[in-house]
Design a protein around this motif. Structure first.
Motif, PDB file in Angstrom:
ATOM      1  N   GLN A 133       0.825  -1.208   0.000  1.00  0.00           N
ATOM      2  CA  GLN A 133       0.000   0.000   0.000  1.00  0.00           C
ATOM      3  C   GLN A 133       0.856   1.254   0.000  1.00  0.00           C
ATOM      4  O   GLN A 133       0.560   2.220  -0.705  1.00  0.00           O
ATOM      5  CB  GLN A 133      -0.937   0.010   1.201  1.00  0.00           C
ATOM      6  CG  GLN A 133      -2.014  -1.040   1.135  1.00  0.00           C
ATOM      7  CD  GLN A 133      -2.821  -1.110   2.418  1.00  0.00           C
ATOM      8  OE1 GLN A 133      -2.777  -0.219   3.256  1.00  0.00           O
ATOM      9  NE2 GLN A 133      -3.575  -2.197   2.576  1.00  0.00           N
ATOM     10  N   VAL A 134       1.932   1.241   0.769  1.00  0.00           N
ATOM     11  CA  VAL A 134       2.851   2.385   0.790  1.00  0.00           C
ATOM     12  C   VAL A 134       3.445   2.579  -0.600  1.00  0.00           C
ATOM     13  O   VAL A 134       3.491   3.700  -1.118  1.00  0.00           O
ATOM     14  CB  VAL A 134       3.961   2.187   1.845  1.00  0.00           C
ATOM     15  CG1 VAL A 134       5.057   3.224   1.682  1.00  0.00           C
ATOM     16  CG2 VAL A 134       3.383   2.228   3.255  1.00  0.00           C
ATOM     17  N   GLY A 135       3.890   1.500  -1.219  1.00  0.00           N
ATOM     18  CA  GLY A 135       4.482   1.588  -2.550  1.00  0.00           C
ATOM     19  C   GLY A 135       3.493   2.022  -3.614  1.00  0.00           C
ATOM     20  O   GLY A 135       3.850   2.716  -4.563  1.00  0.00           O
ATOM     21  N   MET A 136       2.206   1.646  -3.464  1.00  0.00           N
ATOM     22  CA  MET A 136       1.200   1.978  -4.467  1.00  0.00           C
ATOM     23  C   MET A 136       0.690   3.412  -4.338  1.00  0.00           C
ATOM     24  O   MET A 136       0.383   4.053  -5.343  1.00  0.00           O
ATOM     25  CB  MET A 136      -0.001   1.023  -4.353  1.00  0.00           C
ATOM     26  CG  MET A 136       0.276  -0.334  -4.934  1.00  0.00           C
ATOM     27  SD  MET A 136      -1.038  -1.568  -4.683  1.00  0.00           S
ATOM     28  CE  MET A 136      -2.535  -0.694  -4.878  1.00  0.00           C
ATOM     29  N   PHE A 137       0.589   3.905  -3.137  1.00  0.00           N
ATOM     30  CA  PHE A 137      -0.118   5.171  -2.932  1.00  0.00           C
ATOM     31  C   PHE A 137       0.756   6.328  -2.472  1.00  0.00           C
ATOM     32  O   PHE A 137       0.240   7.386  -2.127  1.00  0.00           O
ATOM     33  CB  PHE A 137      -1.270   4.968  -1.946  1.00  0.00           C
ATOM     34  CG  PHE A 137      -2.261   3.956  -2.415  1.00  0.00           C
ATOM     35  CD1 PHE A 137      -2.977   4.153  -3.587  1.00  0.00           C
ATOM     36  CD2 PHE A 137      -2.471   2.790  -1.705  1.00  0.00           C
ATOM     37  CE1 PHE A 137      -3.879   3.214  -4.043  1.00  0.00           C
ATOM     38  CE2 PHE A 137      -3.380   1.845  -2.144  1.00  0.00           C
ATOM     39  CZ  PHE A 137      -4.092   2.058  -3.317  1.00  0.00           C
ATOM     40  N   LEU A 160       7.340  -3.567  -5.348  1.00  0.00           N
ATOM     41  CA  LEU A 160       6.564  -4.269  -6.362  1.00  0.00           C
ATOM     42  C   LEU A 160       5.717  -3.342  -7.240  1.00  0.00           C
ATOM     43  O   LEU A 160       5.751  -3.473  -8.471  1.00  0.00           O
ATOM     44  CB  LEU A 160       5.690  -5.350  -5.717  1.00  0.00           C
ATOM     45  CG  LEU A 160       4.856  -6.181  -6.690  1.00  0.00           C
ATOM     46  CD1 LEU A 160       5.772  -6.989  -7.616  1.00  0.00           C
ATOM     47  CD2 LEU A 160       3.917  -7.096  -5.928  1.00  0.00           C
ATOM     48  N   PRO A 161       4.970  -2.396  -6.676  1.00  0.00           N
ATOM     49  CA  PRO A 161       4.168  -1.533  -7.559  1.00  0.00           C
ATOM     50  C   PRO A 161       5.011  -0.759  -8.572  1.00  0.00           C
ATOM     51  O   PRO A 161       4.639  -0.669  -9.751  1.00  0.00           O
ATOM     52  CB  PRO A 161       3.459  -0.572  -6.592  1.00  0.00           C
ATOM     53  CG  PRO A 161       3.434  -1.295  -5.301  1.00  0.00           C
ATOM     54  CD  PRO A 161       4.688  -2.113  -5.277  1.00  0.00           C
ATOM     55  N   SER A 162       6.137  -0.232  -8.152  1.00  0.00           N
ATOM     56  CA  SER A 162       7.005   0.507  -9.073  1.00  0.00           C
ATOM     57  C   SER A 162       7.535  -0.410 -10.169  1.00  0.00           C
ATOM     58  O   SER A 162       7.589  -0.009 -11.338  1.00  0.00           O
ATOM     59  CB  SER A 162       8.183   1.123  -8.314  1.00  0.00           C
ATOM     60  OG  SER A 162       7.719   2.030  -7.356  1.00  0.00           O
ATOM     61  N   CYS A 163       7.928  -1.614  -9.801  1.00  0.00           N
ATOM     62  CA  CYS A 163       8.439  -2.563 -10.795  1.00  0.00           C
ATOM     63  C   CYS A 163       7.372  -2.902 -11.822  1.00  0.00           C
ATOM     64  O   CYS A 163       7.643  -2.950 -13.028  1.00  0.00           O
ATOM     65  CB  CYS A 163       8.940  -3.834 -10.119  1.00  0.00           C
ATOM     66  SG  CYS A 163      10.428  -3.602  -9.143  1.00  0.00           S
ATOM     67  N   VAL A 164       6.152  -3.127 -11.373  1.00  0.00           N
ATOM     68  CA  VAL A 164       5.061  -3.462 -12.283  1.00  0.00           C
ATOM     69  C   VAL A 164       4.776  -2.289 -13.222  1.00  0.00           C
ATOM     70  O   VAL A 164       4.636  -2.471 -14.439  1.00  0.00           O
ATOM     71  CB  VAL A 164       3.795  -3.875 -11.493  1.00  0.00           C
ATOM     72  CG1 VAL A 164       2.578  -3.976 -12.406  1.00  0.00           C
ATOM     73  CG2 VAL A 164       4.033  -5.186 -10.766  1.00  0.00           C
TER      74      VAL A 164
END
Length: 186
Positions: free
Chosen positions: A12-16, A85-89
């Motif tokens: 969640q931290v990485g996504m938002f 993970l979110p940044s990599c995706v």
């Protein structure tokens, strides 16, 4: 189960978290202090300090720190993985789209239009760093100039441009020159 909580929290931290590490701090605080009570506010303050002192992005350093504290090395791996993970995706999706449409004239037009803005942003950051290095917080005046750093800069610039030295070697050489000057000024 703790690994799942660590992963989802930092996912969640990485996504938002948009806008860099400082923008992520409220999200991290909400996850680790308010929701899960993994850290108290004093430990969170230490986390912020450690995340700023260590090299790398603040949110990744925070994820690693919390993961180690909560579940050791495996916890650090899981929390850090969730954070990146979110940044990599997103980067993989952008790369796939770019590779598919890179020949498209409109995309090349957009990229060509953005190129000067990117160069200007990089130049602005470089100039800010040079001003801070040579004059600190003082006004830009000849009397306020840090001449030793100016000389190191000119030497390094010449090594990079004229002799085409490896940038890493030039950085190491600059560090050695500054260290030598520090000993001479004592």
């Amino acid at each position: 189960m703790i690994y799942l909580y660590l992963f989802v929290s930092f996912l969640q931290v990485g996504m938002f978290s948009f806008g860099g590490g400082y923008a992520a701090m409220p999200l991290i605080q909400e996850q680790v202090v308010t929701i899960h009570h993994w850290l108290d506010i004093s430990e969170f303050t230490d986390l912020v300090t450690l995340s700023q002192m260590t090299p790398g992005p603040i949110s990744i350093n925070a994820a690693t720190f919390v993961g180690i504290k909560i579940a050791g090395i495996p916890g650090a791996i899981v929390a850090t993985g969730g954070c990146v993970l979110p940044s990599c995706v997103i980067v993989m999706i952008i790369a796939k789209v770019y590779l598919k449409y890179r020949k498209m004239g409109m995309l090349q037009g957009i990229l060509n239009a953005l190129r000067p803005a990117v160069i200007a942003m990089i130049a602005s950051a470089g100039i800010s760093i040079l001003i801070t290095a040579f004059w600190g917080n003082a006004a830009i005046k000849l009397i306020n100039t840090n001449w030793s750093l100016m000389i190191i800069f000119v030497i390094c610039f010449a090594l990079l441009q004229k002799l085409k030295m490896n940038p890493i070697g030039v950085m190491v050489f600059a560090g050695i020159m500054k260290l030598g000057l520090s000993f001479l000024q004592r």
